[in-house]
Design an enzyme around this catalytic site. Structure first.
Site: not given
Length: 381
Positions: A208, A237, A254
């Site tokens: 994360r 993000e 990601h």
């Protein structure tokens, strides 16, 4: 029955079509009005599922086809008695593939051998434990930090984070985001710990983004420039830090877990959970969801140095440089946030290492152990 589903979830018809009418929407665009009369909501990690989204809906089930749940207000779902399921482990193999592809790429660029490094893994969940297994099978020295498990199980198999930072020259983060409590992971690598990283350390984050202080990492990279960073997850993000992106060795949007196999596994797991909540049987076996890979076999007729053979087979299935380059292109065309999301929405087909069968002939049979350890099917003739 009405189901609102993230448009990026694969095999939606096969997995959920039998339950009712499907309404597909981009994950970031799902709003309260869209689900007001829905019975179920199926998302991925980019949809924030909370009171603001659900307050006036009739949703009785929420499923996320991902391993993480920090985008889900679990307390609110429990308060409303809304059924919930996630897909822990669905894409763990894909994330480990991403890590190996990244480390083999960085080691090639910088001229060191992965097999001679000491790798520290922070977080021993589905991903971290699999990564540990593959690296140790390759003969890599591995240290693991997982403070919740150390508290529960004893410290025999675990080390403290500061010990890991001191002893490891490769550090891989695979933790969930926990913002409060004794085992909080928010900015786990804060400014002090980032400054304590030894010169030459490789720092990889596929857990994360908020587990690293991005400003501190950017400062270290821009100042001393003596670390190598590989980031798949970021703070804020999709509006990620442009300065940090420009300084890392590999920057990806990601997508570490975005193999087709992992996505299909996530869809299938949520299908199972929804069927169970409804008291129905699930008629779709997972094997029927997976198409054959474009490249199913590869033959090595002579021996290669181990890491050269690993790179050859790894890149035959997944080359992380493709995703790094794609992000750079899309950001130039559309800007950071739109480019980041475009790469995710238009992500190309990717399979896992286990879908490739490697045949070894003659003296190449010496490569059997490392190739099997990396996750490939291996056959000697």
């Amino acid at each position: 029955m009405k189901l609102v589903i993230d448009a990026n979830i694969p095999a939606a018809d096969a997995c959920f079509g039998s339950f009712g009418v499907l309404h597909r929407l981009p994950g970031r665009e799902i709003r309260a009005a869209d689900i007001r009369d829905a019975d179920a909501l199926v998302v991925r990690s980019i949809t924030q599922v909370n009171q603001a989204l659900l307050a006036y809906s009739q949703v009785r089930f929420v499923g996320t086809c991902t391993i993480g749940t920090d985008h889900i207000d679990l307390a609110y779902l429990a308060e409303r008695n809304i059924g919930f399921a996630s897909a822990p482990g669905c894409n763990a193999e894909a994330v480990v593939d991403y890590v190996l592809s990244s480390l083999l790429t960085v080691s090639e660029r910088e001229g060191w051998r992965l097999l001679e490094r000491t790798v520290g893994i922070v977080g021993a969940g589905n991903v971290g434990s699999r990564l540990k297994g593959r690296l140790q099978a390759l003969g890599v020295e591995v240290l693991v930090c997982d403070s919740p498990r150390a508290e529960q199980e004893g410290e025999g198999d675990f080390v403290a984070l500061d010990t890991l930072i001191e002893r490891c020259n490769v550090i891989c983060l695979h933790t969930p985001l926990v913002k409060q409590g004794p085992h909080a992971t928010y900015q786990l690598l804060n400014a002090q710990r980032i400054n304590e990283l030894a010169p030459g350390t490789v720092l990889l984050n596929a857990g994360r983004g908020d587990c690293i202080d991005g400003l501190a990492l950017r400062s270290r990279l821009a100042g001393k420039g003596d670390l190598t960073a590989v980031l798949d997850v970021w703070e804020d993000e999709p509006g990620i830090d442009a300065g940090l992106r420009d300084l890392v060795a590999l920057a990806t949007p990601h997508i570490a877990g975005h193999s087709l196999d992992g996505k299909l596994r996530g869809s299938w797991m949520i299908q199972q959970a929804l069927a169970e909540q409804l008291g129905q049987s699930s008629a779709t076996p997972f094997s029927e969801l997976c198409p054959p890979p474009a490249l199913s076999t590869l033959t090595l007729q002579r021996a290669l140095p181990v890491e050269e053979a690993l790179r050859l087979c790894v890149r035959a299935v997944y080359d992380v440089r493709r995703d790094h380059d794609a992000l750079q292109r899309q950001v130039l065309h559309e800007g950071l946030a739109k480019g980041f999301d475009r790469c995710r929405v238009q992500y190309p087909l990717r399979r896992e290492f286990a879908t490739l069968s490697v045949t070894l002939e003659k003296d190449a049979v010496a490569l059997q152990r490392p190739l099997q350890a990396a996750g490939f099917q291996v056959h000697c003739v």
